[in-house]
Design a protein around this motif. Sequence first.
Motif, PDB file in Angstrom:
ATOM      1  N   SER A  68       0.826  -1.201   0.000  1.00 26.13           N
ATOM      2  CA  SER A  68       0.000   0.000   0.000  1.00 26.13           C
ATOM      3  C   SER A  68       0.866   1.258   0.000  1.00 26.13           C
ATOM      4  CB  SER A  68      -0.932  -0.008   1.209  1.00 26.13           C
ATOM      5  OG  SER A  68      -1.786   1.104   1.180  1.00 26.13           O
ATOM      6  N   ILE A  69       1.882   1.272   0.836  1.00 22.78           N
ATOM      7  CA  ILE A  69       2.787   2.423   0.901  1.00 22.78           C
ATOM      8  C   ILE A  69       3.528   2.605  -0.423  1.00 22.78           C
ATOM      9  CG2 ILE A  69       4.919   3.281   1.976  1.00 22.78           C
ATOM     10  CD1 ILE A  69       3.857   1.925   4.609  1.00 22.78           C
ATOM     11  N   GLN A  70       4.059   1.509  -0.941  1.00 28.19           N
ATOM     12  CA  GLN A  70       4.866   1.600  -2.164  1.00 28.19           C
ATOM     13  C   GLN A  70       4.038   2.032  -3.369  1.00 28.19           C
ATOM     14  OE1 GLN A  70       7.945  -1.265  -2.323  1.00 28.19           O
ATOM     15  NE2 GLN A  70       8.203  -1.130  -4.535  1.00 28.19           N
ATOM     16  N   VAL A  71       2.874   1.435  -3.578  1.00 30.39           N
ATOM     17  CA  VAL A  71       2.071   1.818  -4.744  1.00 30.39           C
ATOM     18  C   VAL A  71       1.466   3.205  -4.550  1.00 30.39           C
ATOM     19  CG1 VAL A  71       1.631  -0.564  -5.473  1.00 30.39           C
ATOM     20  CG2 VAL A  71      -0.054   0.594  -4.052  1.00 30.39           C
ATOM     21  N   GLY A  72       1.132   3.556  -3.310  1.00 27.45           N
ATOM     22  CA  GLY A  72       0.610   4.888  -3.036  1.00 27.45           C
ATOM     23  C   GLY A  72       1.609   5.968  -3.419  1.00 27.45           C
ATOM     24  N   ARG A  73       2.854   5.767  -3.040  1.00 24.45           N
ATOM     25  CA  ARG A  73       3.911   6.723  -3.404  1.00 24.45           C
ATOM     26  C   ARG A  73       4.123   6.769  -4.913  1.00 24.45           C
ATOM     27  NH1 ARG A  73       8.109   4.840   1.201  1.00 24.45           N
ATOM     28  NH2 ARG A  73       7.244   6.044   2.905  1.00 24.45           N
ATOM     29  N   VAL A  75       2.085   6.223  -7.415  1.00 22.88           N
ATOM     30  CA  VAL A  75       1.038   6.835  -8.250  1.00 22.88           C
ATOM     31  C   VAL A  75       0.711   8.268  -7.853  1.00 22.88           C
ATOM     32  CG1 VAL A  75       0.017   4.581  -8.770  1.00 22.88           C
ATOM     33  CG2 VAL A  75      -0.909   5.945  -6.876  1.00 22.88           C
ATOM     34  N   GLN A  76       1.279   8.725  -6.747  1.00 23.81           N
ATOM     35  CA  GLN A  76       0.968  10.078  -6.273  1.00 23.81           C
ATOM     36  C   GLN A  76       1.305  11.109  -7.354  1.00 23.81           C
ATOM     37  OE1 GLN A  76       2.894  11.060  -2.600  1.00 23.81           O
ATOM     38  NE2 GLN A  76       1.482  12.720  -2.176  1.00 23.81           N
ATOM     39  N   GLY A  77       0.316  11.938  -7.690  1.00 22.71           N
ATOM     40  CA  GLY A  77       0.506  12.993  -8.676  1.00 22.71           C
ATOM     41  C   GLY A  77       0.452  12.534 -10.115  1.00 22.71           C
ATOM     42  N   LYS A  78       0.134  11.262 -10.335  1.00 23.64           N
ATOM     43  CA  LYS A  78       0.072  10.725 -11.699  1.00 23.64           C
ATOM     44  C   LYS A  78      -1.372  10.373 -12.051  1.00 23.64           C
ATOM     45  CE  LYS A  78       4.743   8.815 -11.673  1.00 23.64           C
ATOM     46  NZ  LYS A  78       5.139   9.203 -10.323  1.00 23.64           N
ATOM     47  N   ALA A  79      -1.641  10.349 -13.343  1.00 24.40           N
ATOM     48  CA  ALA A  79      -2.987   9.989 -13.808  1.00 24.40           C
ATOM     49  C   ALA A  79      -2.872   9.254 -15.130  1.00 24.40           C
ATOM     50  CB  ALA A  79      -3.839  11.243 -13.973  1.00 24.40           C
ATOM     51  N   GLY A  80      -3.948   8.572 -15.489  1.00 20.60           N
ATOM     52  CA  GLY A  80      -4.012   7.900 -16.785  1.00 20.60           C
ATOM     53  C   GLY A  80      -2.937   6.843 -16.954  1.00 20.60           C
ATOM     54  N   ASP A  81      -2.378   6.785 -18.164  1.00 15.72           N
ATOM     55  CA  ASP A  81      -1.381   5.761 -18.487  1.00 15.72           C
ATOM     56  C   ASP A  81      -0.169   5.830 -17.558  1.00 15.72           C
ATOM     57  OD1 ASP A  81      -3.171   5.295 -20.522  1.00 15.72           O
ATOM     58  OD2 ASP A  81      -1.782   5.714 -22.154  1.00 15.72           O
ATOM     59  N   ASP A  82       0.259   7.053 -17.213  1.00 17.27           N
ATOM     60  CA  ASP A  82       1.414   7.198 -16.311  1.00 17.27           C
ATOM     61  C   ASP A  82       1.140   6.539 -14.962  1.00 17.27           C
ATOM     62  OD1 ASP A  82       2.827   8.618 -18.233  1.00 17.27           O
ATOM     63  OD2 ASP A  82       2.312  10.583 -17.399  1.00 17.27           O
ATOM     64  N   ALA A  83      -0.064   6.689 -14.460  1.00 17.17           N
ATOM     65  CA  ALA A  83      -0.419   6.086 -13.177  1.00 17.17           C
ATOM     66  C   ALA A  83      -0.437   4.563 -13.268  1.00 17.17           C
ATOM     67  CB  ALA A  83      -1.781   6.597 -12.705  1.00 17.17           C
ATOM     68  N   VAL A  84      -0.955   4.034 -14.374  1.00 17.70           N
ATOM     69  CA  VAL A  84      -1.004   2.575 -14.540  1.00 17.70           C
ATOM     70  C   VAL A  84       0.412   2.001 -14.612  1.00 17.70           C
ATOM     71  CG1 VAL A  84      -1.729   0.681 -16.043  1.00 17.70           C
ATOM     72  CG2 VAL A  84      -3.288   2.586 -15.603  1.00 17.70           C
ATOM     73  N   VAL A 124      -6.470  -2.210  -2.908  1.00 19.90           N
ATOM     74  CA  VAL A 124      -7.361  -2.161  -4.074  1.00 19.90           C
ATOM     75  C   VAL A 124      -7.876  -0.741  -4.293  1.00 19.90           C
ATOM     76  CG1 VAL A 124      -9.560  -2.975  -5.034  1.00 19.90           C
ATOM     77  CG2 VAL A 124      -7.986  -4.603  -3.965  1.00 19.90           C
ATOM     78  N   ALA A 125      -8.224  -0.043  -3.224  1.00 14.82           N
ATOM     79  CA  ALA A 125      -8.727   1.329  -3.351  1.00 14.82           C
ATOM     80  C   ALA A 125      -7.667   2.245  -3.961  1.00 14.82           C
ATOM     81  CB  ALA A 125      -9.173   1.862  -1.990  1.00 14.82           C
ATOM     82  N   THR A 126      -6.415   2.074  -3.565  1.00 17.55           N
ATOM     83  CA  THR A 126      -5.321   2.865  -4.150  1.00 17.55           C
ATOM     84  C   THR A 126      -5.207   2.572  -5.641  1.00 17.55           C
ATOM     85  OG1 THR A 126      -4.118   2.878  -2.056  1.00 17.55           O
ATOM     86  CG2 THR A 126      -2.835   3.344  -4.052  1.00 17.55           C
ATOM     87  N   MET A 127      -5.319   1.306  -6.000  1.00 13.83           N
ATOM     88  CA  MET A 127      -5.224   0.923  -7.410  1.00 13.83           C
ATOM     89  C   MET A 127      -6.401   1.480  -8.209  1.00 13.83           C
ATOM     90  SD  MET A 127      -3.840  -2.969  -6.830  1.00 13.83           S
ATOM     91  CE  MET A 127      -3.100  -3.313  -8.415  1.00 13.83           C
ATOM     92  N   ILE A 128      -7.587   1.445  -7.630  1.00 16.97           N
ATOM     93  CA  ILE A 128      -8.766   1.984  -8.321  1.00 16.97           C
ATOM     94  C   ILE A 128      -8.630   3.499  -8.508  1.00 16.97           C
ATOM     95  CG2 ILE A 128     -11.245   2.433  -8.047  1.00 16.97           C
ATOM     96  CD1 ILE A 128     -11.497  -0.436  -6.959  1.00 16.97           C
TER      97      ILE A 128
END
Length: 194
Positions: A68-73, A75-84, A124-128
């Motif tokens: 949770s910590i690692q994926v949260g960091r 994706v922070q500030g990213k959206a769309g393809d960059d976030a994926v 899962v919520a972070t991923m969504i």
Amino acid sequence: MMATRAGLDAEAIVQKAAELVDKGGLAPLSMATLASELGVRPPALYHYFAGLAGLRRQLSLLGLQEVSIQVGRAVQGKAGDDAVFALAYALRDFARAHPGLYEAASRAPDSEDREWQMAGQEVVATMIRALSAYQLSDAAARLAVRMLRSVVHGCVSLEYIDGFGLPNVNNETFESLLKALLDYLASHIAKTSV
């Protein structure tokens, strides 16, 4: 109640167990092996955990917390393809660095264990949230999360056993699968916006 070794607590035990499973996998972990590594007799560990199942539960919770910590960091500030891409690479990096904890975190939680379920739901919520730019329904977003986890897990598992058997194809395969997932998401958006 049996006396415990000075400095030994549940957190120290779980950390040592995490080291062991990252080196040798989750299946070989035993209370006897862990006790030996900690310099105590196996019954001392039962003071802290309800047997091996209780210890594995704690490893799952630790793994989920760290994911949770690692994926949260990532994706922070990213959206769309960059976030994926950030999400997928963060999950893959965690699986490579901590294969045993990754395995523990990947297990489905006990249906009666609210704490374990909540820890999984947080990941899962972070991923969504990372998929929010695609404006997916909840069901479609959860499917996309399962697809992403499958891509990461499949690639990591095959890399671990050198399943591709070819040099320099791991990243190419991983990125190609991610791009296919992004194409799927783009086509889903096109279908729902018509």
